[in-house]
Scaffold this motif. Structure first.
Motif, mmCIF file in Angstrom:
data_model
loop_
_atom_site.group_PDB
_atom_site.id
_atom_site.type_symbol
_atom_site.label_atom_id
_atom_site.label_comp_id
_atom_site.label_asym_id
_atom_site.label_seq_id
_atom_site.Cartn_x
_atom_site.Cartn_y
_atom_site.Cartn_z
ATOM 1 N N ALA A 417 0.757 -1.301 0.031
ATOM 2 C CA ALA A 417 -0.059 0.046 0.032
ATOM 3 C C ALA A 417 1.018 1.157 0.055
ATOM 4 C CB ALA A 417 -0.935 -0.077 1.081
ATOM 5 N N LEU A 418 1.957 1.279 0.772
ATOM 6 C CA LEU A 418 2.832 2.486 0.939
ATOM 7 C C LEU A 418 3.549 2.679 -0.211
ATOM 8 C CD1 LEU A 418 4.030 2.021 4.657
ATOM 9 C CD2 LEU A 418 2.369 3.758 3.689
ATOM 10 N N PHE A 419 4.085 1.510 -1.066
ATOM 11 C CA PHE A 419 4.831 1.845 -2.192
ATOM 12 C C PHE A 419 3.957 2.176 -3.263
ATOM 13 C CE2 PHE A 419 6.667 0.262 -6.019
ATOM 14 C CZ PHE A 419 7.912 0.728 -6.014
ATOM 15 N N SER A 420 2.677 1.613 -3.228
ATOM 16 C CA SER A 420 1.863 2.314 -4.467
ATOM 17 C C SER A 420 1.277 3.711 -4.354
ATOM 18 C CB SER A 420 0.465 1.328 -4.351
ATOM 19 O OG SER A 420 0.933 -0.023 -4.559
ATOM 20 N N LEU A 421 1.105 4.157 -2.964
ATOM 21 C CA LEU A 421 0.727 5.462 -3.060
ATOM 22 C C LEU A 421 1.907 6.479 -2.938
ATOM 23 C CD1 LEU A 421 -1.820 5.109 0.064
ATOM 24 C CD2 LEU A 421 -2.520 5.575 -2.062
ATOM 25 N N LEU A 665 -4.917 6.139 -13.704
ATOM 26 C CA LEU A 665 -4.527 4.890 -13.023
ATOM 27 C C LEU A 665 -2.982 5.175 -12.600
ATOM 28 C CD1 LEU A 665 -5.011 2.300 -11.771
ATOM 29 C CD2 LEU A 665 -4.386 1.110 -14.078
ATOM 30 N N PHE A 666 -2.568 5.203 -11.144
ATOM 31 C CA PHE A 666 -1.267 5.114 -10.881
ATOM 32 C C PHE A 666 -0.739 3.942 -10.350
ATOM 33 C CE2 PHE A 666 -3.411 6.960 -7.428
ATOM 34 C CZ PHE A 666 -2.675 6.831 -6.212
ATOM 35 N N ALA A 667 -1.574 3.225 -9.807
ATOM 36 C CA ALA A 667 -1.361 1.830 -8.979
ATOM 37 C C ALA A 667 -2.252 0.800 -8.669
ATOM 38 C CB ALA A 667 -0.763 2.277 -7.379
ATOM 39 N N VAL A 668 -1.872 -0.566 -8.652
ATOM 40 C CA VAL A 668 -2.789 -1.551 -8.464
ATOM 41 C C VAL A 668 -2.265 -2.460 -7.452
ATOM 42 C CG1 VAL A 668 -4.187 -3.471 -9.340
ATOM 43 C CG2 VAL A 668 -3.545 -1.368 -10.803
ATOM 44 N N LEU A 669 -3.061 -2.563 -6.252
ATOM 45 C CA LEU A 669 -2.816 -3.732 -5.393
ATOM 46 C C LEU A 669 -3.250 -4.947 -6.009
ATOM 47 C CD1 LEU A 669 -1.797 -1.268 -3.630
ATOM 48 C CD2 LEU A 669 -2.453 -2.677 -1.825
ATOM 49 N N SER A 670 -2.246 -6.098 -5.748
ATOM 50 C CA SER A 670 -2.941 -7.454 -6.150
ATOM 51 C C SER A 670 -2.739 -8.330 -4.814
ATOM 52 C CB SER A 670 -2.099 -7.846 -7.335
ATOM 53 O OG SER A 670 -2.628 -7.226 -8.336
ATOM 54 N N ILE A 671 -3.439 -9.451 -5.086
ATOM 55 C CA ILE A 671 -3.512 -10.340 -3.692
ATOM 56 C C ILE A 671 -3.560 -11.796 -4.293
ATOM 57 C CG2 ILE A 671 -5.826 -10.195 -3.294
ATOM 58 C CD1 ILE A 671 -4.897 -10.789 -0.286
ATOM 59 N N GLU A 672 -2.573 -12.716 -3.836
ATOM 60 C CA GLU A 672 -2.726 -14.108 -4.320
ATOM 61 C C GLU A 672 -2.131 -14.779 -2.891
ATOM 62 O OE1 GLU A 672 -0.589 -17.170 -7.272
ATOM 63 O OE2 GLU A 672 0.382 -15.199 -7.103
ATOM 64 N N PHE A 679 1.657 -3.102 -8.394
ATOM 65 C CA PHE A 679 2.074 -2.485 -9.812
ATOM 66 C C PHE A 679 1.812 -0.970 -9.540
ATOM 67 C CE2 PHE A 679 0.724 -6.798 -10.574
ATOM 68 C CZ PHE A 679 1.405 -7.319 -11.531
ATOM 69 N N VAL A 680 3.097 -0.345 -10.463
ATOM 70 C CA VAL A 680 2.907 0.957 -10.257
ATOM 71 C C VAL A 680 3.389 1.757 -11.778
ATOM 72 C CG1 VAL A 680 4.465 3.004 -9.406
ATOM 73 C CG2 VAL A 680 3.473 1.347 -7.856
ATOM 74 N N PHE A 691 6.810 -3.690 -11.192
ATOM 75 C CA PHE A 691 6.034 -4.887 -10.187
ATOM 76 C C PHE A 691 6.874 -4.698 -8.861
ATOM 77 C CE2 PHE A 691 6.112 -9.114 -8.557
ATOM 78 C CZ PHE A 691 4.803 -9.231 -8.253
ATOM 79 N N PHE A 692 6.190 -4.822 -7.867
ATOM 80 C CA PHE A 692 7.079 -4.555 -6.283
ATOM 81 C C PHE A 692 6.467 -5.839 -5.199
ATOM 82 C CE2 PHE A 692 6.464 -3.234 -1.887
ATOM 83 C CZ PHE A 692 7.633 -3.432 -1.575
ATOM 84 N N ASP A 693 7.543 -6.389 -5.052
ATOM 85 C CA ASP A 693 7.141 -7.564 -4.084
ATOM 86 C C ASP A 693 8.042 -7.409 -2.703
ATOM 87 O OD1 ASP A 693 6.777 -9.816 -2.371
ATOM 88 O OD2 ASP A 693 6.622 -11.406 -4.218
ATOM 89 N N SER A 694 7.499 -7.152 -1.651
ATOM 90 C CA SER A 694 8.348 -6.881 -0.420
ATOM 91 C C SER A 694 8.884 -8.136 0.065
ATOM 92 C CB SER A 694 7.516 -6.202 0.991
ATOM 93 O OG SER A 694 6.616 -6.989 1.286
#
Length: 760
Positions: A417-421, A665-672, A679-680, A691-694
């Motif tokens: 969430a923080l990376f996206s925003l 559109l500037f960001a998308v959070l995905s959940i799996e 995605f930003v 694409f970001f994965d912490s």
């Protein structure tokens, strides 16, 4: 090698995966073992003499059929596959296959005395059994080595030779173990007669230059600040302990035989003795950095501390992040710790410095994620205002491993969430500077100076910075699970924006006959429609507003939209197409709108026409006076009830062009599987997606840390440009890169209006 008999298909071919393989919504790890029948393999070769690019193989441990690029498979004999299968960790298994041991040299036999690794220590043991355990859970029975622990190891086992009701050998109670081959060492165990022992050879170095081939020595310490670019070497033939320096580049490894290291009472100094003065803040499991060569640092974790033979200095055994070492934790034939080959290094402790990427407080261990509130050094803060990253600057600063926000202890919801925003957008930067609703503003300061500013300036935020924020949120919200448990992103965002920062609501909504509702994000609620198989975000939003009879009171500067989901497992739609622009013109209350038929100023809206696709592809429909009469004169629409629109006087009396209100559109959070990624959009070009994965990777095991990763994913633009029919037919398993996670696992879309953000 004696083995318990169990029929195994002799006509199977075995392979080990060398790289990750995407399979549907997950990936199969490298190090997994696979098999296929010889008949299928030969048939494939017969069909295509050059061998088809993909083979259909079965993952042995999961009994799942997957299609794999032939280039990522390495063939194995049945015996090698069975030996490797006893190693449960795919990563460790792959390391063993590549370098750690030669599978051809595994000649374990009953009656051999060996050393075995158990509970991170070495114990003498006697081999009683070599074979499988009649395990029927996999296609190939793993081969284990059954041993009886002796000496200090007595009583540290977990069996007496029986396993699941079957006796494979007999030994004393709690002295037996069934081990994979890589935990058994055939040199160095005390022989039965107590005679002198030859221990495993130790690593040595010598220069590649033939002219200098007489300089042979034992590599005992890495380069440090005083000898940048050189390794300190103890020459074999020199009676003194004087170190000589050699350039690192011409050094290479060989094996030599050494004396018994058990005599390394080491001049009365025992391993683990307290380190000297200024290094007391470093300890086992501390993360450190070492000056590897001029201008380059090597990073790793201390696995052992103490003294070694022939050295008076207090030493540290370090496991490095990369293959820059020269050992697997052994020195002079004695094992001090365990790590993959070429990852271990013995260095003088004074050459180690705390890893500045994780340093949380001055003179404190860098892994102090649970340090007391407000204990962080002011030097770790980045005050001021740092602008968001865009274009090439975003790529230069953010792309790569150890980039983004480091995950720790179920923090992925907050990291994503923080990376996206904040990474590439300033739409909510007002949250960082507006006076906080809390008197001391400590949480706002932490968010601004320890997360957002470091992310934008250096491209990395350590896990302890996020943990500081989580501890503060825990105390403020009186919710003890904030530092340990996974949360929903909307719960976190609402808490920090509303309760802590006192920010104005992002959305103001009005339903028919109701007062204005204020909120921070909008959850899509719709009824499932048979004809809507692969919708886009625009369609879903219009459906949701129509279903709930909602209107926007004003254009939002930031519009956060949650996708429809029913529980953790079920998704209403298998794919959702991101709308790069969100047109909210027709969702606004009391705003001028166009007639869907002629384009003139609309005066009436008809909710009953929403599902009528003959008049317009858009769901929401409004008409001018003339078109409304014509449309509703049709017998199918005579029962419709159009309602008048509130139109500003300036538009009624003049012929102004009706403006369109669009958000980007500037960001998308995905959940799996309960893991959030993001995605930003970092630039204006269509392919500017990252694409970001912490928690993309991990260094070390229980005492290790997560490695965050930011990767470019321009392939997203290819699928966004594809015709809808093609996208509907697209098999998610065949989507390239991370695109599948954007289209199939999207959870939250974030849109911004840069125009409106100027007034917020």
């Amino acid at each position: 090698m004696a083995e318990v008999s169990r029929e195994v298909d002799d006509f199977l071919m075995y392979f080990i995966l060398m790289e990750r393989v995407p399979v549907g919504a997950r990936t199969v790890e490298p190090g997994r073992l696979c098999c296929m029948s010889e008949e299928s393999y030969l048939q494939k070769v017969t069909e295509d003499q050059s061998l088809a690019q993909f083979l259909s193989v079965t993952v042995i441990e999961e009994n799942v059929l997957i299609d794999v690029d032939v280039n990522v498979l390495q063939p194995l004999s049945q015996k090698k596959a069975a030996l490797l299968l006893a190693i449960h960790s795919p990563t460790e298994r792959l390391n063993c296959f590549l370098e750690r041991v030669s599978l051809e040299d595994v000649q374990a036999e009953a009656g051999q005395r060996v050393l075995v690794e158990h509970e991170q220590k070495l114990y003498p043991a006697l081999i009683h059994y070599v074979g499988n355990t009649l395990d029927t859970s996999t296609l190939l029975p793993p081969i284990y080595i059954g041993v009886e622990l002796e000496g200090e190891g007595e009583g540290r086992g977990n069996m007496d030779g029986s396993y699941k009701g079957v006796t494979f050998f007999k030994c004393k109670k709690k002295c037996g173990l069934l081990l994979p081959f890589n935990k058994v060492f055939y040199s160095g165990a005390p022989p039965p007669d107590g005679s002198e022992t030859t221990y495993p050879p130790a690593a040595a170095v010598y220069p590649r230059d033939k002219e200098d081939s007489g300089k042979r020595g034992l590599d005992v310490v890495s380069i440090n600040q005083a000898a940048a670019g050189f390794a300190e070497v103890l020459p074999e033939q020199t009676p003194s302990n004087e170190m000589s320096k050699m350039p690192l580049d011409p050094i290479m490894m060989e094996q030599i035989t050494t004396a018994d290291p058990r005599s390394s009472g080491l001049d009365g100094k025992s391993p683990g003795e307290e380190p000297p003065g200024n290094s007391r803040h470093l300890e086992v499991d501390s993360l450190v950095q070492i000056q590897y060569q001029e201008g380059e640092l090597a990073f790793g974790m201390i696995r052992w501390m103490g003294y070694v033979p022939q050295m008076d200095d207090f030493m540290a055994g370090v496991e490095l992040e990369e293959d820059k070492g020269c050992t697997d934790g052994s020195w002079c034939g004695h094992r001090y710790f365990f790590c993959p080959p070429k990852r271990g290094l013995f260095v003088k402790l004074r050459a180690c410095q705390p890893d500045t990427r994780f340093l949380s407080t001055k003179d404190c261990p860098p892994r102090s994620l649970e340090s007391p509130k407000n204990s962080r050094s002011d030097s770790r803060r980045m005050p001021g205002k740092v602008p968001p990253l865009q274009g090439t600057a975003a790529v230069d600063i953010l792309e790569g491993d150890m980039k983004g926000i480091q995950g720790h202890c179920n923090s992925c919801y907050m990291d994503a969430a923080l990376f996206s925003l904040f990474s590439c957008s300033s739409v909510l930067d007002s949250l960082l500077f507006k006076p906080s609703s809390l008197p001391n503003g400590i949480i706002q300061q932490t968010l601004r100076e320890e997360i957002v500013n470091p992310l934008r300036r250096s491209g990395f935020v350590s896990a302890d910075s996020v943990m500081t924020l989580r501890r503060q949120l825990k105390e403020e919200s009186q919710c003890p699970s904030f530092t340990t448990s996974e949360k929903d992103p909307e719960e976190f965002l609402t808490l920090i924006m509303h309760r802590i920062l006192g920010a104005d609501p992002l959305l103001k909504l009005r339903s028919e006959g109701q007062r204005v509702q204020e909120c921070y994000c909008h959850q899509i609620f719709i009824e499932k429609q048979q004809e809507m198989t692969v919708p886009n975000v625009q369609q879903l939003l219009e459906q949701s507003f129509h279903h709930s009879q909602l209107k926007l009171v004003e254009v939002p500067s930031c519009f956060i939209i949650q996708m429809p989901r029913f529980g953790k497992e079920y998704k209403m739609f298998s794919k959702i197409v991101p709308s790069l622009e969100l047109d909210v013109t027709d969702l606004l209350a009391d705003s001028p709108r166009e007639c869907v038929v002629c384009g003139n100023l609309a005066t009436h809206e008809c909710a009953d026409c929403f599902t009528d696709i003959i008049l317009s592809d858009h769901g929401l429909k409004q008409y001018c006076v003339l078109c409304s009469k014509q449309v509703h004169s049709h017998h199918k629409r005579k029962d419709h009830r159009p309602v008048p629109l509130q139109i500003p006087d300036s538009f009624v009396k003049t012929s102004h062009k009706i403006p369109r209100e669009r958000l980007e559109l500037f960001a998308v959070l995905s959940i799996e599987t309960s893991h959030y990624v993001s995605f930003v959009k970092y630039g204006a070009e269509k392919g500017s997606w990252m694409f970001f994965d912490s928690m993309a990777d991990r260094f070390g095991s229980e005492n290790g840390y997560n490695i965050p990763r930011v990767a470019l994913c321009p392939e997203v633009a290819t699928y966004l440009a594809a015709p809808l029919p093609d996208l509907m037919k697209q098999n998610p398993r065949e989507m390239k890169g991370a695109a599948k996670r954007l289209f199939c696992d999207a959870y939250m879309y974030m849109y911004q209006s840069k125009r409106m953000a100027l007034y917020k």
